[in-house]
Design a protein around this motif. Structure first.
Motif, PDB file in Angstrom:
ATOM      1  N   ARG A   9      -1.387   1.078  -9.221  1.00  0.00           N
ATOM      2  CA  ARG A   9      -2.601   0.255  -9.158  1.00  0.00           C
ATOM      3  C   ARG A   9      -2.536  -0.894 -10.162  1.00  0.00           C
ATOM      4  O   ARG A   9      -2.972  -2.010  -9.864  1.00  0.00           O
ATOM      5  N   GLN A  10      -1.977  -0.629 -11.326  1.00  0.00           N
ATOM      6  CA  GLN A  10      -1.830  -1.696 -12.314  1.00  0.00           C
ATOM      7  C   GLN A  10      -0.886  -2.789 -11.821  1.00  0.00           C
ATOM      8  O   GLN A  10      -1.016  -3.947 -12.212  1.00  0.00           O
ATOM      9  N   ALA A  11       0.050  -2.394 -10.942  1.00  0.00           N
ATOM     10  CA  ALA A  11       0.984  -3.363 -10.370  1.00  0.00           C
ATOM     11  C   ALA A  11       0.368  -4.120  -9.200  1.00  0.00           C
ATOM     12  O   ALA A  11       1.020  -4.972  -8.591  1.00  0.00           O
ATOM     13  N   GLY A  12      -0.889  -3.793  -8.860  1.00  0.00           N
ATOM     14  CA  GLY A  12      -1.586  -4.501  -7.798  1.00  0.00           C
ATOM     15  C   GLY A  12      -1.513  -3.861  -6.436  1.00  0.00           C
ATOM     16  O   GLY A  12      -1.966  -4.441  -5.443  1.00  0.00           O
ATOM     17  N   ALA A  13      -0.949  -2.655  -6.352  1.00  0.00           N
ATOM     18  CA  ALA A  13      -0.831  -1.968  -5.066  1.00  0.00           C
ATOM     19  C   ALA A  13      -2.115  -1.202  -4.727  1.00  0.00           C
ATOM     20  O   ALA A  13      -2.864  -0.787  -5.619  1.00  0.00           O
ATOM     21  N   ARG A  14      -2.360  -1.044  -3.440  1.00  0.00           N
ATOM     22  CA  ARG A  14      -3.453  -0.186  -2.975  1.00  0.00           C
ATOM     23  C   ARG A  14      -2.904   1.230  -2.888  1.00  0.00           C
ATOM     24  O   ARG A  14      -1.777   1.446  -2.399  1.00  0.00           O
ATOM     25  N   VAL A  15      -3.676   2.215  -3.339  1.00  0.00           N
ATOM     26  CA  VAL A  15      -3.250   3.614  -3.355  1.00  0.00           C
ATOM     27  C   VAL A  15      -4.214   4.434  -2.506  1.00  0.00           C
ATOM     28  O   VAL A  15      -5.427   4.429  -2.734  1.00  0.00           O
ATOM     29  N   LEU A  56     -11.642  15.085  -8.825  1.00  0.00           N
ATOM     30  CA  LEU A  56     -10.656  14.975  -9.901  1.00  0.00           C
ATOM     31  C   LEU A  56     -10.544  13.547 -10.430  1.00  0.00           C
ATOM     32  O   LEU A  56      -9.826  13.305 -11.409  1.00  0.00           O
ATOM     33  N   ASP A  57     -11.239  12.615  -9.791  1.00  0.00           N
ATOM     34  CA  ASP A  57     -11.254  11.221 -10.238  1.00  0.00           C
ATOM     35  C   ASP A  57      -9.828  10.663 -10.375  1.00  0.00           C
ATOM     36  O   ASP A  57      -9.459  10.089 -11.409  1.00  0.00           O
ATOM     37  N   LEU A  58      -9.068  10.813  -9.333  1.00  0.00           N
ATOM     38  CA  LEU A  58      -7.691  10.321  -9.325  1.00  0.00           C
ATOM     39  C   LEU A  58      -7.668   8.796  -9.222  1.00  0.00           C
ATOM     40  O   LEU A  58      -8.587   8.191  -8.654  1.00  0.00           O
ATOM     41  N   PRO A  59      -6.636   8.153  -9.749  1.00  0.00           N
ATOM     42  CA  PRO A  59      -6.519   6.697  -9.645  1.00  0.00           C
ATOM     43  C   PRO A  59      -6.083   6.277  -8.247  1.00  0.00           C
ATOM     44  O   PRO A  59      -4.931   5.914  -8.001  1.00  0.00           O
ATOM     45  N   ALA A  60      -7.002   6.368  -7.310  1.00  0.00           N
ATOM     46  CA  ALA A  60      -6.724   6.033  -5.913  1.00  0.00           C
ATOM     47  C   ALA A  60      -7.892   5.231  -5.348  1.00  0.00           C
ATOM     48  O   ALA A  60      -9.048   5.430  -5.746  1.00  0.00           O
ATOM     49  N   ASP A  61      -7.575   4.335  -4.415  1.00  0.00           N
ATOM     50  CA  ASP A  61      -8.613   3.521  -3.783  1.00  0.00           C
ATOM     51  C   ASP A  61      -9.353   4.291  -2.694  1.00  0.00           C
ATOM     52  O   ASP A  61     -10.509   3.996  -2.399  1.00  0.00           O
ATOM     53  N   LEU A  62      -8.671   5.259  -2.099  1.00  0.00           N
ATOM     54  CA  LEU A  62      -9.274   6.053  -1.025  1.00  0.00           C
ATOM     55  C   LEU A  62      -8.608   7.420  -0.991  1.00  0.00           C
ATOM     56  O   LEU A  62      -7.382   7.526  -1.086  1.00  0.00           O
ATOM     57  N   ILE A  63      -9.427   8.468  -0.847  1.00  0.00           N
ATOM     58  CA  ILE A  63      -8.935   9.835  -0.650  1.00  0.00           C
ATOM     59  C   ILE A  63      -9.622  10.374   0.591  1.00  0.00           C
ATOM     60  O   ILE A  63     -10.857  10.405   0.670  1.00  0.00           O
ATOM     61  N   VAL A  64      -8.832  10.788   1.569  1.00  0.00           N
ATOM     62  CA  VAL A  64      -9.390  11.259   2.835  1.00  0.00           C
ATOM     63  C   VAL A  64      -8.484  12.351   3.385  1.00  0.00           C
ATOM     64  O   VAL A  64      -7.280  12.391   3.090  1.00  0.00           O
ATOM     65  N   THR A  65      -9.045  13.254   4.173  1.00  0.00           N
ATOM     66  CA  THR A  65      -8.261  14.356   4.730  1.00  0.00           C
ATOM     67  C   THR A  65      -8.338  14.369   6.253  1.00  0.00           C
ATOM     68  O   THR A  65      -9.227  13.755   6.855  1.00  0.00           O
ATOM     69  N   SER A  66      -7.414  15.102   6.838  1.00  0.00           N
ATOM     70  CA  SER A  66      -7.398  15.231   8.295  1.00  0.00           C
ATOM     71  C   SER A  66      -8.680  15.881   8.805  1.00  0.00           C
ATOM     72  O   SER A  66      -9.184  15.534   9.871  1.00  0.00           O
ATOM     73  N   GLY A  67      -9.211  16.816   8.017  1.00  0.00           N
ATOM     74  CA  GLY A  67     -10.452  17.469   8.415  1.00  0.00           C
ATOM     75  C   GLY A  67     -11.614  16.496   8.494  1.00  0.00           C
ATOM     76  O   GLY A  67     -12.499  16.645   9.339  1.00  0.00           O
ATOM     77  N   GLU A  68     -11.605  15.497   7.623  1.00  0.00           N
ATOM     78  CA  GLU A  68     -12.656  14.487   7.638  1.00  0.00           C
ATOM     79  C   GLU A  68     -12.442  13.477   8.757  1.00  0.00           C
ATOM     80  O   GLU A  68     -13.409  12.953   9.316  1.00  0.00           O
ATOM     81  N   TRP A  69     -11.197  13.198   9.073  1.00  0.00           N
ATOM     82  CA  TRP A  69     -10.888  12.260  10.154  1.00  0.00           C
ATOM     83  C   TRP A  69     -10.986  12.903  11.537  1.00  0.00           C
ATOM     84  O   TRP A  69     -11.145  12.219  12.537  1.00  0.00           O
ATOM     85  N   GLY A  70     -10.835  14.215  11.585  1.00  0.00           N
ATOM     86  CA  GLY A  70     -10.858  14.899  12.877  1.00  0.00           C
ATOM     87  C   GLY A  70      -9.557  14.778  13.640  1.00  0.00           C
ATOM     88  O   GLY A  70      -9.518  15.022  14.847  1.00  0.00           O
ATOM     89  N   VAL A  71      -8.493  14.437  12.949  1.00  0.00           N
ATOM     90  CA  VAL A  71      -7.169  14.348  13.564  1.00  0.00           C
ATOM     91  C   VAL A  71      -6.145  14.641  12.482  1.00  0.00           C
ATOM     92  O   VAL A  71      -6.325  14.254  11.327  1.00  0.00           O
ATOM     93  N   ALA A  72      -5.085  15.383  12.848  1.00  0.00           N
ATOM     94  CA  ALA A  72      -4.132  15.864  11.849  1.00  0.00           C
ATOM     95  C   ALA A  72      -2.714  15.402  12.144  1.00  0.00           C
ATOM     96  O   ALA A  72      -2.365  15.086  13.288  1.00  0.00           O
ATOM     97  N   THR A 126       0.840  -1.199   0.000  1.00  0.00           N
ATOM     98  CA  THR A 126       0.000   0.000   0.000  1.00  0.00           C
ATOM     99  C   THR A 126       0.871   1.243   0.000  1.00  0.00           C
ATOM    100  O   THR A 126       1.817   1.355   0.788  1.00  0.00           O
ATOM    101  N   PHE A 127       0.534   2.185  -0.876  1.00  0.00           N
ATOM    102  CA  PHE A 127       1.229   3.467  -0.970  1.00  0.00           C
ATOM    103  C   PHE A 127       0.263   4.552  -0.512  1.00  0.00           C
ATOM    104  O   PHE A 127      -0.841   4.671  -1.053  1.00  0.00           O
ATOM    105  N   VAL A 128       0.686   5.322   0.492  1.00  0.00           N
ATOM    106  CA  VAL A 128      -0.160   6.394   1.035  1.00  0.00           C
ATOM    107  C   VAL A 128       0.538   7.725   0.777  1.00  0.00           C
ATOM    108  O   VAL A 128       1.719   7.890   1.121  1.00  0.00           O
ATOM    109  N   PHE A 129      -0.183   8.667   0.198  1.00  0.00           N
ATOM    110  CA  PHE A 129       0.403   9.926  -0.237  1.00  0.00           C
ATOM    111  C   PHE A 129      -0.115  11.120   0.558  1.00  0.00           C
ATOM    112  O   PHE A 129      -1.326  11.266   0.761  1.00  0.00           O
TER     113      PHE A 129
END
Length: 213
Positions: A94-100, A117-133, A4-7
């Protein structure tokens, strides 16, 4: 093996040019002035928001943010705000089978804009949505929760030593320090950053070789 790659977002996925230019315009100061102030606080190793307080010592950043939104001059993101290597690299991973996953210190509104933006990612989330930064440990625990992989098989990618490299490493994640943006360039050769980062990269394209390694 990296599963898994987290950006991070700012200066990893997106350019911050528009962000700071819009703040300068809102505050009525030259764009190059605020840009120089951002550089000054980066050099001091303090949070970017301090640049706004240097420009306007009495500013209430949260109140001004909401005032901008109400005036129709709030956050915006478009394809042109993405770095050129983002779509090709994320697609290849993602084509290599990794989770993004994309997870950074951003507002809920930024999360909406990124998902639009319909990015090639399995999940997009922010600190504001999580409530922790970042750099709070709880943020990186959330990263581990959504990674769907063991910490040692999860790579966090970011430019910021204090927000990305050090806390991600402390959480048991693998870390790639990206030499991009003011923080990335200024701190790229810092001994502590060099020691903490498992990889030091200049482009997201370099990550593709790690998928499945």
């Amino acid at each position: 093996m990296i599963e898994t790659f987290v950006f991070d977002v700012g200066e990893t996925i997106t350019r911050d040019d528009r962000y700071w230019a819009s703040w300068a315009d809102w505050l009525g100061i030259p764009r190059h002035t605020l840009s120089a102030l951002v550089g000054a606080v980066v050099a001091q190793g303090v949070d970017n928001a301090e640049a706004l307080r240097l420009a306007r010592p009495d500013i209430d950043v949260a109140a001004e943010y909401h005032a901008r939104e109400a005036a129709g001059r709030g956050e915006q993101l478009a394809e042109s705000d993405l770095y050129d290597d983002v779509r090709p690299a994320l697609t290849a991973l993602r084509q290599a089978g990794a989770r993004v996953v994309i997870a950074g210190n951003q507002t809920p509104r930024a999360g909406e804009l990124l998902r639009a933006l319909d990015l090639p990612a399995d999940l997009i989330v922010t600190s504001g949505e999580w409530g922790v930064a970042k750099p709070q440990p709880e943020f990186f625990q959330r990263v581990i929760d959504v990674a769907q992989a063991a910490p040692e098989a999860t790579l966090y990618v970011g430019d910021h030593p204090a927000n990305d490299v050090f806390p991600a490493k402390a959480a048991g994640l693998r870390v790639a320090h990206l030499r991009r943006g003011p923080w990335g360039y200024l701190w790229a050769d810092d001994p502590d950053v060099r020691e903490a980062a498992d990889w030091r990269i200049d482009s997201l394209a370099q990550l593709v070789a790690l998928a499945g390694d």
